[in-house]
Design a protein around this motif. Structure first.
Motif, PDB file in Angstrom:
ATOM      1  N   GLU A 199       0.628  -1.345  -0.034  1.00  0.00           N
ATOM      2  CA  GLU A 199       0.045  -0.037   0.019  1.00  0.00           C
ATOM      3  C   GLU A 199       0.756   1.361   0.034  1.00  0.00           C
ATOM      4  O   GLU A 199       0.324   2.433   0.102  1.00  0.00           O
ATOM      5  CB  GLU A 199      -1.007  -0.132   1.144  1.00  0.00           C
ATOM      6  N   ALA A 200       2.209   1.012  -0.030  1.00  0.00           N
ATOM      7  CA  ALA A 200       3.174   2.238  -0.072  1.00  0.00           C
ATOM      8  C   ALA A 200       4.413   1.825  -0.796  1.00  0.00           C
ATOM      9  O   ALA A 200       4.613   0.456  -0.968  1.00  0.00           O
ATOM     10  CB  ALA A 200       3.429   2.688   1.450  1.00  0.00           C
ATOM     11  N   ASP A 201       5.003   3.015  -1.665  1.00  0.00           N
ATOM     12  CA  ASP A 201       6.050   2.549  -2.337  1.00  0.00           C
ATOM     13  C   ASP A 201       7.356   2.685  -1.476  1.00  0.00           C
ATOM     14  O   ASP A 201       8.528   2.396  -1.990  1.00  0.00           O
ATOM     15  CB  ASP A 201       5.933   3.423  -3.833  1.00  0.00           C
ATOM     16  N   LEU A 202       7.431   3.617  -0.586  1.00  0.00           N
ATOM     17  CA  LEU A 202       8.450   4.119   0.091  1.00  0.00           C
ATOM     18  C   LEU A 202       8.060   4.510   1.478  1.00  0.00           C
ATOM     19  O   LEU A 202       7.038   5.210   1.824  1.00  0.00           O
ATOM     20  CB  LEU A 202       9.375   5.090  -0.449  1.00  0.00           C
ATOM     21  N   VAL A 208      15.523   2.127  16.645  1.00  0.00           N
ATOM     22  CA  VAL A 208      16.580   1.513  16.919  1.00  0.00           C
ATOM     23  C   VAL A 208      17.164   0.772  15.909  1.00  0.00           C
ATOM     24  O   VAL A 208      18.094   0.318  15.505  1.00  0.00           O
ATOM     25  CB  VAL A 208      16.529   0.589  18.174  1.00  0.00           C
ATOM     26  N   ALA A 209      16.017   0.074  14.978  1.00  0.00           N
ATOM     27  CA  ALA A 209      16.542  -0.883  13.713  1.00  0.00           C
ATOM     28  C   ALA A 209      15.145  -0.729  12.837  1.00  0.00           C
ATOM     29  O   ALA A 209      14.206  -0.250  13.056  1.00  0.00           O
ATOM     30  CB  ALA A 209      16.655  -2.218  14.250  1.00  0.00           C
ATOM     31  N   ALA A 210      15.555  -1.220  11.561  1.00  0.00           N
ATOM     32  CA  ALA A 210      14.412  -1.410  10.571  1.00  0.00           C
ATOM     33  C   ALA A 210      13.380  -2.221  11.119  1.00  0.00           C
ATOM     34  O   ALA A 210      13.735  -3.497  11.386  1.00  0.00           O
ATOM     35  CB  ALA A 210      15.141  -1.736   9.203  1.00  0.00           C
ATOM     36  N   PRO A 211      12.227  -2.457  10.697  1.00  0.00           N
ATOM     37  CA  PRO A 211      11.162  -3.341  10.756  1.00  0.00           C
ATOM     38  C   PRO A 211      11.583  -4.562  10.340  1.00  0.00           C
ATOM     39  O   PRO A 211      11.976  -4.605   9.137  1.00  0.00           O
ATOM     40  CB  PRO A 211       9.934  -2.454  10.381  1.00  0.00           C
ATOM     41  N   ASP A 215      14.249  -3.741   4.087  1.00  0.00           N
ATOM     42  CA  ASP A 215      15.539  -3.193   3.928  1.00  0.00           C
ATOM     43  C   ASP A 215      15.540  -1.503   4.232  1.00  0.00           C
ATOM     44  O   ASP A 215      14.461  -1.022   4.021  1.00  0.00           O
ATOM     45  CB  ASP A 215      16.040  -3.390   2.510  1.00  0.00           C
ATOM     46  N   SER A 216      16.643  -1.270   4.546  1.00  0.00           N
ATOM     47  CA  SER A 216      16.430   0.024   4.857  1.00  0.00           C
ATOM     48  C   SER A 216      18.000   0.923   4.431  1.00  0.00           C
ATOM     49  O   SER A 216      18.988   0.236   4.342  1.00  0.00           O
ATOM     50  CB  SER A 216      16.361   0.476   6.253  1.00  0.00           C
ATOM     51  N   ALA A 217      17.882   2.295   4.663  1.00  0.00           N
ATOM     52  CA  ALA A 217      19.121   3.092   4.528  1.00  0.00           C
ATOM     53  C   ALA A 217      18.850   4.294   5.636  1.00  0.00           C
ATOM     54  O   ALA A 217      18.219   4.859   5.480  1.00  0.00           O
ATOM     55  CB  ALA A 217      19.109   3.532   3.068  1.00  0.00           C
ATOM     56  N   VAL A 218      19.833   4.622   6.360  1.00  0.00           N
ATOM     57  CA  VAL A 218      20.010   5.487   7.359  1.00  0.00           C
ATOM     58  C   VAL A 218      20.036   6.783   6.501  1.00  0.00           C
ATOM     59  O   VAL A 218      21.133   7.279   5.911  1.00  0.00           O
ATOM     60  CB  VAL A 218      21.064   5.431   8.394  1.00  0.00           C
ATOM     61  N   ILE A 219      19.102   7.906   6.860  1.00  0.00           N
ATOM     62  CA  ILE A 219      19.289   9.132   6.068  1.00  0.00           C
ATOM     63  C   ILE A 219      19.657  10.306   7.267  1.00  0.00           C
ATOM     64  O   ILE A 219      19.823  11.330   6.421  1.00  0.00           O
ATOM     65  CB  ILE A 219      18.093   9.325   5.285  1.00  0.00           C
ATOM     66  N   GLY A 220      19.685   9.835   8.391  1.00  0.00           N
ATOM     67  CA  GLY A 220      19.855  11.005   9.185  1.00  0.00           C
ATOM     68  C   GLY A 220      19.774  10.443  10.811  1.00  0.00           C
ATOM     69  O   GLY A 220      19.459   9.292  10.896  1.00  0.00           O
ATOM     70  N   HIS A 221      19.733  11.424  11.654  1.00  0.00           N
ATOM     71  CA  HIS A 221      19.769  11.134  13.020  1.00  0.00           C
ATOM     72  C   HIS A 221      18.996  12.191  13.899  1.00  0.00           C
ATOM     73  O   HIS A 221      19.118  13.241  13.162  1.00  0.00           O
ATOM     74  CB  HIS A 221      21.153  10.824  13.732  1.00  0.00           C
ATOM     75  N   VAL A 331      12.813   3.292   4.277  1.00  0.00           N
ATOM     76  CA  VAL A 331      12.641   1.642   4.358  1.00  0.00           C
ATOM     77  C   VAL A 331      11.738   1.068   3.081  1.00  0.00           C
ATOM     78  O   VAL A 331      10.849   1.886   2.710  1.00  0.00           O
ATOM     79  CB  VAL A 331      11.883   1.433   5.432  1.00  0.00           C
ATOM     80  N   TRP A 332      11.934  -0.087   2.838  1.00  0.00           N
ATOM     81  CA  TRP A 332      11.138  -0.554   1.403  1.00  0.00           C
ATOM     82  C   TRP A 332      11.279  -1.961   1.591  1.00  0.00           C
ATOM     83  O   TRP A 332      12.197  -2.742   2.257  1.00  0.00           O
ATOM     84  CB  TRP A 332      12.042  -0.223   0.115  1.00  0.00           C
ATOM     85  N   PRO A 333      10.352  -2.723   1.009  1.00  0.00           N
ATOM     86  CA  PRO A 333      10.467  -4.284   1.271  1.00  0.00           C
ATOM     87  C   PRO A 333      11.522  -5.023   0.771  1.00  0.00           C
ATOM     88  O   PRO A 333      12.136  -4.613  -0.172  1.00  0.00           O
ATOM     89  CB  PRO A 333       9.169  -4.628   0.363  1.00  0.00           C
ATOM     90  N   VAL A 334      12.130  -6.004   1.601  1.00  0.00           N
ATOM     91  CA  VAL A 334      13.216  -6.691   1.198  1.00  0.00           C
ATOM     92  C   VAL A 334      13.339  -7.087  -0.395  1.00  0.00           C
ATOM     93  O   VAL A 334      12.291  -7.873  -0.758  1.00  0.00           O
ATOM     94  CB  VAL A 334      13.387  -7.699   2.060  1.00  0.00           C
ATOM     95  N   GLY A 335      14.308  -6.710  -1.177  1.00  0.00           N
ATOM     96  CA  GLY A 335      14.448  -7.051  -2.441  1.00  0.00           C
ATOM     97  C   GLY A 335      13.860  -6.568  -3.373  1.00  0.00           C
ATOM     98  O   GLY A 335      14.162  -6.272  -4.632  1.00  0.00           O
TER      99      GLY A 335
END
Length: 354
Positions: A199-202, A208-211, A215-221, A331-335
């Motif tokens: 239901e979402a693309d991004l 503390v961690a990605a659900p 998959d994820s990429a840290v974009i900031g803090h 975050v986005w679905p694995v793969g």
């Protein structure tokens, strides 16, 4: 009895004997025989338990087929090479490689030009259908990309949705004015659910961690601050809070599943965990309003309380011995690596918080 004269040939039988019709029939017969031969070879390999040779190793690539069609149309290898933007030696090399692959001569070369052999004419006929099918494939794939690029569905946790995404989406709008963007704001668990149910693309989350499953990429803090109204006793403290006192005090908190709650649960687990919440609210705005009213202390993102701290509607309460810092993640679905507008939005976020 009188002899019956032979019937006169019909128009159809007359044309069937013409050279053009005979050539067409021979071409069709050759195609049919080639197809039967290929099918027989594949069946024999399967029955013998042998792996079939991959089609990619037996069929020329599309560039070679397009070159052969250009030679057939223009009658010259040099003109075909110029039309396709390659050198004549490269074109000659490609034709020779195709002839070696197929095991037949395709082009007769002479000072007067290039002429297809009989086998070349047959292969050209087949090549035309392959190229037309490839063009249809490409058009279909482009239609899929156009449909993907026409919309972008974003899901984000509350802090990112309220304080960061508006600027990123304005920048994306300048780069992709034809893309319709929708934004759903919720806690980190809700963002993960929307992504995993397509239901979402991004998505964007804090924690503390990605659900799980993403998959994820840290974009900031982001730093979390303990804040209270100026009239609260903590606002007049001369010494910082320690983790045990923070854990034992009822706070105004976000709901379970939010990134803020995850960080607090993890950081205070060694001190007995969080006390029963004073209030449990589902939005940053509601938390700030409750804290400003004097209902009690709360923990909020530094991004969310800058204005209130500057105006002294809230006071920051120092804390020692606990790390109240969290990663902000795309975050986005694995793969399923982001593509199209989702990829562009992800690019806009990188470095934006450094």
């Amino acid at each position: 009895m009188a002899d019956v004269p032979p019937a006169a040939p019909s128009a159809g039988s007359s044309s069937a004997g013409s050279p053009a019709a005979q050539a067409g029939a021979q071409s069709a017969a050759a195609r049919s025989a080639a197809a039967r031969s290929a099918a027989a070879r594949s069946a024999a390999a399967r029955s013998a338990g042998q792996p079939a040779v991959q089609l990619a190793h037996r069929v020329p690539d599309l560039g070679a087929l397009e070159l052969l069609l250009a030679v057939a149309r223009l009658g010259s290898l040099g003109r075909a090479a110029r039309e396709l933007g390659i050198s004549q030696p490269a074109a000659s090399s490609r034709i020779r490689a195709m002839e070696r692959l197929l095991g037949v001569a395709l082009v007769d070369r002479s000072p007067r030009g290039s002429r297809l052999t009989d086998a070349g004419s047959l292969v050209t006929d087949w090549a035309r259908r392959v190229v037309e099918a490839a063009e249809a494939f490409d058009a279909g794939a482009q239609a899929l990309r156009d449909r993907r690029d026409s919309r972008l569905r974003v899901a984000a946790s509350m802090t990112i949705a309220e304080y960061l995404l508006p600027g990123w989406l304005i920048a994306l709008r300048r780069a992709r004015p034809d893309t319709a963007v929708s934004l759903h704001a919720g806690n980190s668990a809700a963002v993960a659910e929307r992504l995993l149910s397509h239901e979402a693309d991004l998505g964007f989350v804090e924690g503390v961690a990605a659900p799980e499953g993403l998959d994820s990429a840290v974009i900031g803090h982001d730093r979390l601050l303990v804040v209270a109204a100026p009239g609260h006793p903590w606002a007049r403290r001369r010494t910082p809070l320690d983790p045990a006192e923070l854990a034992a005090t009822p706070l105004i908190l976000r709901e379970p599943g939010s990134g803020t709650r995850q960080v607090l649960d993890a950081g205070l687990s060694a001190y007995g965990g969080l006390a029963e919440p004073l209030l449990e609210l589902a939005s940053t705005t509601a938390l700030k309003a409750a804290a400003v009213s004097g209902a009690g202390p709360c923990v909020l993102s530094e991004l969310a309380v800058g204005e209130e701290l500057a105006a002294r509607r809230l006071v920051r309460v120092p804390v020692e011995g606990i790390r109240l810092r969290r990663d902000l993640r795309a975050v986005w679905p694995v793969g399923n690596r982001p593509a199209g507008p989702a990829r562009d939005l992800l690019s806009l976020t990188r470095g934006a918080l450094d």
